[in-house]
Design an enzyme around this catalytic site. Structure first.
Site, PDB file in Angstrom:
ATOM      1  N   GLY A  15       0.822  -1.214   0.000  1.00  0.00           N
ATOM      2  CA  GLY A  15       0.000   0.000   0.000  1.00  0.00           C
ATOM      3  C   GLY A  15       0.851   1.258   0.000  1.00  0.00           C
ATOM      4  CG  ASN A  90       1.020   1.453   4.794  1.00  0.00           C
ATOM      5  OD1 ASN A  90       0.770   2.249   5.701  1.00  0.00           O
ATOM      6  ND2 ASN A  90       0.589   1.634   3.543  1.00  0.00           N
ATOM      7  CB  SER A 142      -5.161   1.691  13.985  1.00  0.00           C
ATOM      8  OG  SER A 142      -5.966   2.763  14.434  1.00  0.00           O
ATOM      9  CE1 TYR A 155      -8.340   0.354   9.727  1.00  0.00           C
ATOM     10  CE2 TYR A 155      -8.664   1.452  11.838  1.00  0.00           C
ATOM     11  CZ  TYR A 155      -7.929   1.272  10.680  1.00  0.00           C
ATOM     12  OH  TYR A 155      -6.779   2.010  10.478  1.00  0.00           O
ATOM     13  CE  LYS A 159      -5.192  -1.115  10.592  1.00  0.00           C
ATOM     14  NZ  LYS A 159      -4.033  -1.297   9.714  1.00  0.00           N
TER      15      LYS A 159
HETATM   16  P1  NAI Z   1      -4.786   5.154   2.351  1.00  0.00           P
HETATM   17  O1  NAI Z   1      -6.162   4.671   2.098  1.00  0.00           O
HETATM   18  O2  NAI Z   1      -4.380   6.509   1.910  1.00  0.00           O
HETATM   19  O3  NAI Z   1      -3.716   4.110   1.784  1.00  0.00           O
HETATM   20  C1  NAI Z   1      -3.883   2.726   1.935  1.00  0.00           C
HETATM   21  C2  NAI Z   1      -3.109   2.030   0.852  1.00  0.00           C
HETATM   22  O4  NAI Z   1      -3.339   0.611   0.966  1.00  0.00           O
HETATM   23  C3  NAI Z   1      -3.553   2.445  -0.530  1.00  0.00           C
HETATM   24  O5  NAI Z   1      -2.414   2.617  -1.346  1.00  0.00           O
HETATM   25  C4  NAI Z   1      -4.386   1.266  -0.972  1.00  0.00           C
HETATM   26  O6  NAI Z   1      -4.432   1.094  -2.366  1.00  0.00           O
HETATM   27  C5  NAI Z   1      -3.659   0.128  -0.304  1.00  0.00           C
HETATM   28  N1  NAI Z   1      -4.480  -1.082  -0.245  1.00  0.00           N
HETATM   29  C6  NAI Z   1      -5.740  -1.184   0.233  1.00  0.00           C
HETATM   30  N2  NAI Z   1      -6.182  -2.446   0.069  1.00  0.00           N
HETATM   31  C7  NAI Z   1      -5.188  -3.143  -0.512  1.00  0.00           C
HETATM   32  C8  NAI Z   1      -5.040  -4.478  -0.936  1.00  0.00           C
HETATM   33  N3  NAI Z   1      -6.033  -5.379  -0.825  1.00  0.00           N
HETATM   34  N4  NAI Z   1      -3.869  -4.874  -1.499  1.00  0.00           N
HETATM   35  C9  NAI Z   1      -2.869  -3.986  -1.650  1.00  0.00           C
HETATM   36  N5  NAI Z   1      -2.936  -2.704  -1.272  1.00  0.00           N
HETATM   37  C10 NAI Z   1      -4.098  -2.278  -0.718  1.00  0.00           C
HETATM   38  O7  NAI Z   1      -4.595   4.986   3.934  1.00  0.00           O
HETATM   39  P2  NAI Z   1      -3.491   5.529   4.942  1.00  0.00           P
HETATM   40  O8  NAI Z   1      -4.163   6.494   5.834  1.00  0.00           O
HETATM   41  O9  NAI Z   1      -2.248   5.890   4.261  1.00  0.00           O
HETATM   42  O10 NAI Z   1      -3.281   4.190   5.811  1.00  0.00           O
HETATM   43  C11 NAI Z   1      -2.143   3.356   5.748  1.00  0.00           C
HETATM   44  C12 NAI Z   1      -2.191   2.394   6.921  1.00  0.00           C
HETATM   45  O11 NAI Z   1      -2.191   3.121   8.148  1.00  0.00           O
HETATM   46  C13 NAI Z   1      -3.458   1.524   6.937  1.00  0.00           C
HETATM   47  O12 NAI Z   1      -3.125   0.213   7.369  1.00  0.00           O
HETATM   48  C14 NAI Z   1      -4.320   2.214   7.961  1.00  0.00           C
HETATM   49  O13 NAI Z   1      -5.227   1.321   8.556  1.00  0.00           O
HETATM   50  C15 NAI Z   1      -3.271   2.701   8.942  1.00  0.00           C
HETATM   51  N6  NAI Z   1      -3.713   3.806   9.785  1.00  0.00           N
HETATM   52  C16 NAI Z   1      -4.081   5.018   9.269  1.00  0.00           C
HETATM   53  C17 NAI Z   1      -4.478   6.045  10.094  1.00  0.00           C
HETATM   54  C18 NAI Z   1      -4.864   7.390   9.594  1.00  0.00           C
HETATM   55  O14 NAI Z   1      -5.260   8.219  10.417  1.00  0.00           O
HETATM   56  N7  NAI Z   1      -4.753   7.695   8.323  1.00  0.00           N
HETATM   57  C19 NAI Z   1      -4.561   5.838  11.547  1.00  0.00           C
HETATM   58  C20 NAI Z   1      -4.138   4.548  11.994  1.00  0.00           C
HETATM   59  C21 NAI Z   1      -3.733   3.575  11.129  1.00  0.00           C
END
Ligand code: NAI
Length: 247
Positions: A15, A90, A142, A155, A159
Site C-alpha cells: 500500500g 501498511n 492503529s 477495523y 488492528k
Molecule cells: P490510504 O487509504 O491513503 O492508503 C492505503 C493504501 O493501501 C492504498 O495505497 C491502498 O491502495 C492500499 N491497499 C488497500 N487495500 C489493498 C489491498 N487489498 N492490497 C494492496 N494494497 C491495498 O490509507 P493511509 O491512511 O495511508 O493508511 C495506511 C495504513 O495506516 C493503513 O493500514 C491504515 O489502517 C493505517 N492507519 C491510518 C491512520 C490514519 O489516520 N490515516 C490511523 C491509523 C492507522
C-alpha cells in the site's frame, strides 16, 4: 541519523502508492534501500516508485489479501531487486458501520486485507529472512486496535489482531535474527481521514494532547527508526504515534 543505513538492503512496502505507505517508502529510499511498492493498482505503484529518491525501486500490482498473488509477486520482487530485508505491512482499509449494520462482506474484507494480508506477506518472506538470519518486519496497526472505536468493530478487531500477530512473530523469529514491531498511528491526515467532516475533525483534535493531526512523515520517520540499526534491541513492541491520544 545515518543517511544510508539501508544501503544494499531491499524494503517491501504494501500500500505504498499513497498516504502513510508512500511516506514510509520515501524514508526507506532516503536511507538507501531499494524499495518495492506493492499495491492493488500496479500503475499507481510504479508511479510512486519512480518518484522515490535514489534508484532501483519498482512497483508491483498485488492484492495482499490473495495469498497466491502475494507469493508470486514476492518472488517477482526478489528476482528483480534481490532478497527483501525490510517488510512494512501498511496496506489497509476501512468499511465502517455500527455493529448491527455490518455485513459479512464488510467484516471479511477488512480482516482479509488488514490482518490476513500481513500474514500473507510475512509468511512469504520469512523463510528467506530466517536463512539469512536477518530481517525486520513492521506492521502498521492503529490506536483503534488498542482502544476500540464505536462504528469500527471490524477495523479495530483487525488492528488488534495485528498486535497479537506482531508479538507472536517477534517471539518466533527472534532467535533467527528477525525483529518484528508494530506502529500504531493516531489520526494522520491522508485520504483515509479526509472523509471526516469539519465538526468531526474538530472534536477529534480536541482529544489530541499535542493539538494537531499527524502527518504521514510523523509515522514514516518512526518506521525508519524501527527498521534501522538504532532499534537493534527492540522487538515485539507496539509504538503509538498519536500526539498523545492514548496515554
Ligand atoms: P490510504 O487509504 O491513503 O492508503 C492505503 C493504501 O493501501 C492504498 O495505497 C491502498 O491502495 C492500499 N491497499 C488497500 N487495500 C489493498 C489491498 N487489498 N492490497 C494492496 N494494497 C491495498 O490509507 P493511509 O491512511 O495511508 O493508511 C495506511 C495504513 O495506516 C493503513 O493500514 C491504515 O489502517 C493505517 N492507519 C491510518 C491512520 C490514519 O489516520 N490515516 C490511523 C491509523 C492507522
Amino acid at each position: 541519523m545515518m543517511s544510508n543505513e539501508f544501503e544494499g538492503n531491499v524494503a517491501l512496502v504494501t500500500g505504498g502508492s499513497r498516504g502513510i505507505g508512500r511516506a514510509i517508502a520515501g524514508e526507506l529510499a532516503a536511507g538507501g534501500a531499494k524499495v518495492a511498492i506493492l499495491g492493488r493498482d500496479g500503475d499507481a505503484a510504479a508511479e510512486a516508485a519512480s518518484n522515490l529518491p535514489g534508484s532501483g525501486h519498482g512497483g508491483w500490482s498485488c492484492d495482499v489479501a490473495d495469498s497466491e498473488a502475494v507469493n508470486s509477486q514476492v518472488k517477482a520482487v526478489e528476482s528483480a531487486l534481490g532478497p527483501v530485508g525490510i517488510l512494512v505491512n501498511n496496506a489497509g482499509l476501512t468499511r465502517d458501520n455500527v455493529l448491527m449494520r455490518l455485513k459479512d462482506e464488510d467484516w471479511e474484507l477488512v480482516m482479509d486485507v488488514n490482518l490476513k494480508g500481513a500474514f500473507n506477506t510475512t509468511r512469504a518472506l520469512t523463510r528467506g529472512m530466517m536463512k539469512r538470519r536477518s530481517g525486520v518486519i513492521i506492521n502498521i496497526t492503529s490506536v483503534v486496535g488498542l482502544t476500540g472505536n464505536a462504528g469500527q468493530s471490524n477495523y479495530a478487531a483487525s488492528k488488534a489482531g495485528m498486535v497479537g500477530f506482531t508479538k507472536s512473530v517477534a517471539r518466533e523469529l527472534a532467535s533467527r535474527g528477525v525483529r518484528c514491531n508494530a506502529v500504531a498511528p493516531g489520526y494522520i491526515e491522508t485520504d483515509m481521514t479526509d472523509a471526516l467532516d469539519e465538526g468531526q475533525q474538530e472534536a477529534l483534535r480536541s482529544r489530541i494532547p499535542l493539538g494537531r493531526f499527524g502527518a504521514p512523515e510523523d509515522v514514516a520517520e518512526v518506521v525508519r527508526f524501527l527498521a534501522g540499526p538504532s532499534a537493534r534491541y527492540i522487538t515485539g513492541q507496539v509504538l503509538a504515534v498519536d500526539g498523545g491520544m492514548v496515554i
